[in-house]
Design a protein around this motif. Sequence first.
Motif, mmCIF file in Angstrom:
data_model
loop_
_atom_site.group_PDB
_atom_site.id
_atom_site.type_symbol
_atom_site.label_atom_id
_atom_site.label_comp_id
_atom_site.label_asym_id
_atom_site.label_seq_id
_atom_site.Cartn_x
_atom_site.Cartn_y
_atom_site.Cartn_z
ATOM 1 N N GLY A 162 0.650 -1.198 -0.010
ATOM 2 C CA GLY A 162 0.089 -0.047 0.035
ATOM 3 C C GLY A 162 0.795 1.260 0.043
ATOM 4 O O GLY A 162 0.226 2.327 -0.147
ATOM 5 N N GLY A 163 2.160 1.285 0.276
ATOM 6 C CA GLY A 163 2.911 2.303 0.043
ATOM 7 C C GLY A 163 4.411 2.060 -0.508
ATOM 8 O O GLY A 163 4.656 1.297 -1.215
ATOM 9 N N SER A 164 5.261 2.770 0.378
ATOM 10 C CA SER A 164 6.681 2.784 -0.249
ATOM 11 C C SER A 164 7.778 2.720 1.051
ATOM 12 O O SER A 164 7.346 3.297 1.966
ATOM 13 C CB SER A 164 7.069 3.957 -1.168
ATOM 14 O OG SER A 164 6.919 5.206 -0.582
ATOM 15 N N LEU A 184 2.308 2.940 4.443
ATOM 16 C CA LEU A 184 2.389 1.296 4.682
ATOM 17 C C LEU A 184 1.016 0.888 5.267
ATOM 18 O O LEU A 184 0.660 1.652 6.167
ATOM 19 C CB LEU A 184 3.491 0.943 5.407
ATOM 20 C CG LEU A 184 4.807 1.309 4.812
ATOM 21 C CD1 LEU A 184 6.040 0.584 5.878
ATOM 22 C CD2 LEU A 184 4.936 0.406 3.369
ATOM 23 N N ASN A 185 0.596 -0.327 4.759
ATOM 24 C CA ASN A 185 -0.662 -0.636 5.437
ATOM 25 C C ASN A 185 -0.330 -2.005 6.020
ATOM 26 O O ASN A 185 -0.363 -3.210 5.330
ATOM 27 C CB ASN A 185 -1.696 -0.919 4.432
ATOM 28 C CG ASN A 185 -3.183 -1.537 4.890
ATOM 29 O OD1 ASN A 185 -3.231 -1.861 6.012
ATOM 30 N ND2 ASN A 185 -3.918 -2.030 4.179
ATOM 31 N N PRO A 186 -0.075 -2.252 7.427
ATOM 32 C CA PRO A 186 0.168 -3.464 8.184
ATOM 33 C C PRO A 186 -1.156 -4.560 7.737
ATOM 34 O O PRO A 186 -0.945 -5.719 8.029
ATOM 35 C CB PRO A 186 -0.035 -3.278 9.438
ATOM 36 C CG PRO A 186 0.288 -1.620 9.497
ATOM 37 C CD PRO A 186 -0.129 -0.984 8.444
ATOM 38 N N GLY A 187 -2.202 -4.046 7.431
ATOM 39 C CA GLY A 187 -3.641 -4.765 7.120
ATOM 40 C C GLY A 187 -3.220 -5.647 6.047
ATOM 41 O O GLY A 187 -3.833 -6.807 5.866
ATOM 42 N N VAL A 188 -2.167 -5.523 4.981
ATOM 43 C CA VAL A 188 -2.009 -6.439 3.986
ATOM 44 C C VAL A 188 -1.648 -7.822 4.482
ATOM 45 O O VAL A 188 -1.713 -8.905 4.103
ATOM 46 C CB VAL A 188 -0.639 -5.971 2.968
ATOM 47 C CG1 VAL A 188 -0.200 -6.754 2.061
ATOM 48 C CG2 VAL A 188 -1.141 -4.568 2.333
ATOM 49 N N TYR A 228 -5.177 -5.159 11.724
ATOM 50 C CA TYR A 228 -4.345 -3.980 11.879
ATOM 51 C C TYR A 228 -4.362 -3.174 10.598
ATOM 52 O O TYR A 228 -3.284 -2.710 10.291
ATOM 53 C CB TYR A 228 -3.115 -4.155 12.379
ATOM 54 C CG TYR A 228 -3.409 -4.794 13.956
ATOM 55 C CD1 TYR A 228 -3.551 -3.997 14.918
ATOM 56 C CD2 TYR A 228 -2.949 -6.112 14.304
ATOM 57 C CE1 TYR A 228 -3.491 -4.195 16.310
ATOM 58 C CE2 TYR A 228 -2.737 -6.412 15.594
ATOM 59 C CZ TYR A 228 -3.199 -5.409 16.377
ATOM 60 O OH TYR A 228 -3.304 -6.117 17.784
ATOM 61 N N ALA A 229 -5.466 -2.874 9.594
ATOM 62 C CA ALA A 229 -5.432 -2.196 8.680
ATOM 63 C C ALA A 229 -5.130 -0.684 9.228
ATOM 64 O O ALA A 229 -5.541 -0.161 10.091
ATOM 65 C CB ALA A 229 -6.836 -2.302 8.013
ATOM 66 N N GLY A 230 -4.157 -0.059 8.158
ATOM 67 C CA GLY A 230 -4.079 1.162 8.587
ATOM 68 C C GLY A 230 -3.159 1.814 7.321
ATOM 69 O O GLY A 230 -2.856 1.521 6.534
ATOM 70 N N ASP A 231 -2.679 2.877 7.739
ATOM 71 C CA ASP A 231 -1.762 3.934 6.874
ATOM 72 C C ASP A 231 -0.725 4.530 7.680
ATOM 73 O O ASP A 231 -1.022 5.451 8.643
ATOM 74 C CB ASP A 231 -2.610 4.969 6.218
ATOM 75 C CG ASP A 231 -1.864 5.763 5.178
ATOM 76 O OD1 ASP A 231 -0.759 5.761 5.381
ATOM 77 O OD2 ASP A 231 -2.287 6.314 4.211
ATOM 78 N N ILE A 232 0.615 3.937 7.755
ATOM 79 C CA ILE A 232 1.610 4.387 8.533
ATOM 80 C C ILE A 232 2.907 4.925 7.725
ATOM 81 O O ILE A 232 3.257 4.297 6.573
ATOM 82 C CB ILE A 232 1.932 3.172 9.493
ATOM 83 C CG1 ILE A 232 0.896 2.651 10.377
ATOM 84 C CG2 ILE A 232 3.390 3.407 10.390
ATOM 85 C CD1 ILE A 232 1.027 1.526 11.213
#
Length: 194
Positions: free
Chosen positions: A61-63, A87-91, A96-100
């Motif tokens: 989800g990120g880089s 980054l999405n740990p929920g993958v 724990y889906a999110g945006d970190i």
Amino acid sequence: AQGGVDMSAAAHDWQLTATAHAFHLTLASLPQPLPGFDWHVLARGDTRHTVIEQLAINGFGGSLHLQGDYQHGAPHTWRATLTAQHLNPGVLFPVYAGDIGFKAALSGRQGTSPRCSLILKSLQGTLRTAPISASGSVQCIPGKWVFKDVEAQIAKNHIQFDGHLGRKARFDWNISAPELDTLWPELSGTLDSR
């Protein structure tokens, strides 16, 4: 995957450029295979040092971006900076889906007195729709782990601690967790500890 290696005119000098798309990796310790991700690396070096000018990973989800260097002399030393966005740990862990995003610095030394350190300069984002932030440092020296100014907050839950762990352990902490269900869906209640 695609890439190339360039050996320059100077003896023992080298440069590496490599790219991979939809790269798949399976680790036995994870609950499911990692989804495909893209990566690109640009590195160079000689007999004295290796420099990673860019290691970029796009996935989850990120880089994630890393830059660093490794000195081959005695003692061997290394240092790197690591930056992540979205980054999405929920993958890997759907609960724990999110945006970190975070910024961190790593360094270390090998030899007769090895040591390493991780400084988490900042971590920001959301986890299970709750705001999350963290910072602090950990250092590994012979026989001891040292934690300094470690602080994390998820929603209204807050933890702060300092200390060391080795033959003897000493910690000072402050925990206030009035919303345990934001940490794990099956938890309920509150926790306070000093």
